[in-house]
Write a protein that holds these residues in place. Structure first.
Motif, mmCIF file in Angstrom:
data_model
loop_
_atom_site.group_PDB
_atom_site.id
_atom_site.type_symbol
_atom_site.label_atom_id
_atom_site.label_comp_id
_atom_site.label_asym_id
_atom_site.label_seq_id
_atom_site.Cartn_x
_atom_site.Cartn_y
_atom_site.Cartn_z
ATOM 1 N N UNK A 246 5.642 -2.508 -13.513
ATOM 2 C CA UNK A 246 5.769 -3.922 -13.163
ATOM 3 C C UNK A 246 7.140 -4.212 -12.562
ATOM 4 N N UNK A 247 8.194 -3.622 -13.133
ATOM 5 C CA UNK A 247 9.544 -3.873 -12.641
ATOM 6 C C UNK A 247 9.774 -3.269 -11.264
ATOM 7 N N UNK A 248 9.057 -2.193 -10.949
ATOM 8 C CA UNK A 248 9.241 -1.512 -9.666
ATOM 9 C C UNK A 248 8.372 -2.086 -8.550
ATOM 10 N N UNK A 249 7.579 -3.102 -8.847
ATOM 11 C CA UNK A 249 6.631 -3.613 -7.856
ATOM 12 C C UNK A 249 7.319 -4.262 -6.665
ATOM 13 N N UNK A 254 12.671 -8.998 -3.039
ATOM 14 C CA UNK A 254 11.344 -9.468 -3.443
ATOM 15 C C UNK A 254 10.240 -9.041 -2.484
ATOM 16 N N UNK A 255 10.496 -7.986 -1.729
ATOM 17 C CA UNK A 255 9.440 -7.383 -0.919
ATOM 18 C C UNK A 255 8.639 -6.420 -1.782
ATOM 19 N N UNK A 256 7.360 -6.303 -1.492
ATOM 20 C CA UNK A 256 6.514 -5.378 -2.237
ATOM 21 C C UNK A 256 6.979 -3.956 -1.948
ATOM 22 N N UNK A 257 7.245 -3.192 -2.995
ATOM 23 C CA UNK A 257 7.872 -1.879 -2.852
ATOM 24 C C UNK A 257 6.869 -0.741 -2.757
ATOM 25 N N UNK A 258 5.596 -1.046 -2.656
ATOM 26 C CA UNK A 258 4.586 0.002 -2.515
ATOM 27 C C UNK A 258 4.649 0.554 -1.092
ATOM 28 N N UNK A 259 4.950 1.827 -0.889
ATOM 29 C CA UNK A 259 5.032 2.383 0.471
ATOM 30 C C UNK A 259 3.717 2.190 1.231
ATOM 31 N N UNK A 260 3.819 1.707 2.462
ATOM 32 C CA UNK A 260 2.648 1.506 3.297
ATOM 33 C C UNK A 260 1.943 0.178 3.087
ATOM 34 N N UNK A 261 2.424 -0.622 2.135
ATOM 35 C CA UNK A 261 1.733 -1.873 1.827
ATOM 36 C C UNK A 261 1.691 -2.811 3.035
ATOM 37 N N UNK A 262 2.771 -2.889 3.795
ATOM 38 C CA UNK A 262 2.848 -3.838 4.910
ATOM 39 C C UNK A 262 2.266 -3.308 6.214
ATOM 40 N N UNK A 263 1.725 -2.105 6.198
ATOM 41 C CA UNK A 263 1.201 -1.523 7.434
ATOM 42 C C UNK A 263 0.173 -2.448 8.088
ATOM 43 N N UNK A 264 0.404 -2.766 9.357
ATOM 44 C CA UNK A 264 -0.537 -3.567 10.132
ATOM 45 C C UNK A 264 -0.404 -5.054 9.959
ATOM 46 N N UNK A 313 2.445 -9.522 -4.030
ATOM 47 C CA UNK A 313 1.943 -8.785 -5.186
ATOM 48 C C UNK A 313 2.358 -9.538 -6.432
ATOM 49 N N UNK A 314 1.436 -9.691 -7.371
ATOM 50 C CA UNK A 314 1.741 -10.404 -8.610
ATOM 51 C C UNK A 314 1.276 -9.596 -9.813
ATOM 52 N N UNK A 315 2.059 -9.644 -10.872
ATOM 53 C CA UNK A 315 1.629 -9.124 -12.162
ATOM 54 C C UNK A 315 0.857 -10.243 -12.854
ATOM 55 N N UNK A 359 1.086 5.149 -5.128
ATOM 56 C CA UNK A 359 2.339 4.650 -5.713
ATOM 57 C C UNK A 359 2.322 4.794 -7.231
ATOM 58 N N UNK A 360 1.226 4.423 -7.850
ATOM 59 C CA UNK A 360 1.122 4.528 -9.305
ATOM 60 C C UNK A 360 1.207 5.990 -9.733
ATOM 61 N N UNK A 361 0.455 6.851 -9.082
ATOM 62 C CA UNK A 361 0.440 8.265 -9.456
ATOM 63 C C UNK A 361 1.817 8.893 -9.329
ATOM 64 N N UNK A 362 2.568 8.489 -8.285
ATOM 65 C CA UNK A 362 3.885 9.080 -8.052
ATOM 66 C C UNK A 362 4.921 8.626 -9.070
#
Length: 476
Positions: A246-249, A254-264, A313-315, A359-362
């Motif tokens: 949750x803290x790494x999201x 305050x940008x979503x830190x999941x790699x590739x999330x913003x693609x497109x 992204x929200x928890x 992202x979760x698996x990594x």
């Protein structure tokens, strides 16, 4: 020439105002609560009532369509209607709305019985008056005014309606319904009449809605809760790892830190930002409505830009371990997270899901097993500001309101993008409800002046579309 004379439209509406309100009140009296299995019969009665009124309006085809779940269990019915123009080059327009409503009872705090509509002080109160029966029903008087004012015997466009019966329950069978009937629903544009305006004195047109992908992440560590003194600090703790996820999201901006999330993701243009800024937005009032004590979000964007045009992204929930009174010194065996992601035009749902899984698996250490379930998704939709059908909508609404029409977007999600994806048609939003109408709340109402502005807009729109738009000239 199909342009509808303004004075003739208004005269027709005035003459038929009382009868229209009587019919709308009769529909609101039907408690078509899709979430309540005990009221499935009322949902069917609502669908049959609407199909009958559409036939009386003049639609040569008005049918009740059955729905069913993947398991074959019966769902709640939708209504389909069509009225061909008779003009070879006429655009085909599909109006979408819903006839089901949210649960309501006098004991919830209503001032009057929710399914006994009351007309007073320039408004109609009752469950469904605004969401969405009123905004569906104004098209019936609108098309009649269009015909009366132009002398036509059929609309200037090929007009279709699809009014579903399960929207307030998440539209569980809607995608299958649209796919099964895609040939009959084929159209050049979709008009969603399940939306609203900025305010009574600020008429607006919505140009898009965000999509949604949500998930639950279940984390598993020890096979049972274990003593934190004997084992803590030496084995992975699922609750700690849930908190770390949750803290790494988000990053520090305050940008979503999941790699590739913003693609497109489609970026805001300067014009988009100017149009948002033109709205009379009172941030302090917005915070009061939100019951929040401050704004926070992606750096470099305003509040409206964040909620309408940026991915988020929200928890939604996080839990695990012991939460009862006192202490219980354990390393819990499991912990859980619920996350939701709002998506904007250009983002692909499956790509986002894959990015989140990776992202979760990594981020999880050895010794933590995990499962991710994505229960469903809604795609985003966005109609370009210069699309000719959207411009027709803006002109028609401007004629009805006598004001400049401003632009909004919708931060939430709905079935509009499913229609866009399956039918390959742009989505437009035509709504006249305002925030004070109390959707999903007690004392839902609709302002009658605005309701009849919706009728008037509908009456102008069909002729304007036929005159100014040749489908295929500007398809994006």
């Amino acid at each position: 020439m199909t342009r509808t004379p303004d004075s003739a439209v208004r005269s027709y509406i005035d003459q038929h105002r009382a009868a229209f309100l009587d019919e709308l009140a009769a529909w609101v009296r039907i408690p078509s609560v899709s979430a309540d299995p005990a009221r499935a019969g009322e949902s069917r009665r609502s669908a049959e009532w609407l199909a009958d009124r559409l036939r009386r309006t003049g639609f040569p085809v008005a049918e009740v369509w059955e729905t069913e779940s993947e398991s074959g269990a019966p769902g709640l019915p939708a209504v389909y209607a069509e009225w061909p123009s008779g003009e070879p080059a006429a655009p085909t327009v599909l109006v979408y709305g819903h006839h089901d409503v949210q649960p309501a009872a006098l004991a919830d705090g209503w001032a009057t019985e929710p399914f006994e509509p009351v007309i007073a002080d320039g408004r109609m109160s009752g469950r469904g008056a605004a969401d969405d029966k009123g905004q569906v029903f104004f098209h019936t008087l609108g098309v009649r005014a269009h015909l009366a004012a132009t002398g036509r015997t059929a609309p200037a466009v090929n007009l279709k309606l699809l009014i579903e019966g399960e929207e307030e329950s998440g539209s569980p069978n809607f995608v299958d319904l649209v796919r099964r009937h895609a040939d009959r629903l084929a159209c050049d544009a979709v008009i969603v009449s399940d939306t609203g305006m900025w305010a009574e004195d600020t008429p607006t047109v919505c140009t898009g809605a965000r999509g949604l992908a949500d998930c639950q992440i279940d984390l598993y560590g020890p096979d049972q809760d274990i003593h934190s003194g004997s084992f803590g600090g030496a084995v992975p703790n699922p609750a700690t790892e849930a908190a770390r996820l949750a803290a790494a999201l988000h990053d520090d901006d305050r940008r979503v830190a999941v790699p590739g999330f913003y693609d497109g993701a489609v970026e805001l243009t300067e014009l988009d930002r100017e149009l948002f800024a033109a709205l009379p937005f009172d941030e302090q009032r917005w915070l009061e409505v939100a019951k929040s004590h401050g704004t926070l979000g992606e750096a470099g964007y305003t509040t409206l830009e964040r909620v309408w045009a940026r991915p988020t992204a929200e928890v939604n929930g996080i839990w695990g371990g012991y939460t009862g009174p006192g202490g219980k010194t354990i390393v819990p065996s499991s912990a859980h997270l619920k996350l939701s992601f709002r998506l904007v035009a250009g983002q692909d749902v499956e790509h986002v899901r894959s990015a989140v899984r990776d992202w979760v698996a990594a981020r999880l250490p050895a010794g933590i097993r995990h499962e991710i379930v994505f229960p469903g998704a809604t795609r985003p939709c966005l109609t370009p500001l210069d699309h000719p059908a959207l411009q027709s909508m803006v002109r028609s609404m401007g004629r009805a309101f006598g004001k400049e029409i401003l632009f909004t977007r919708e931060g939430g999600s709905g079935p509009a993008a499913d229609l866009q994806d399956i039918l390959g048609a742009p989505v437009l939003f035509l709504g006249i409800s305002v925030p004070s109408d109390g959707w999903h709340s007690v004392n839902e109402k609709i302002e009658l002046d605005l309701l009849f502005k919706g009728v008037e807009t509908s009456a102008y729109l069909w002729g304007d579309l036929a005159e100014t738009w040749t489908p295929g000239e500007q398809v994006r």
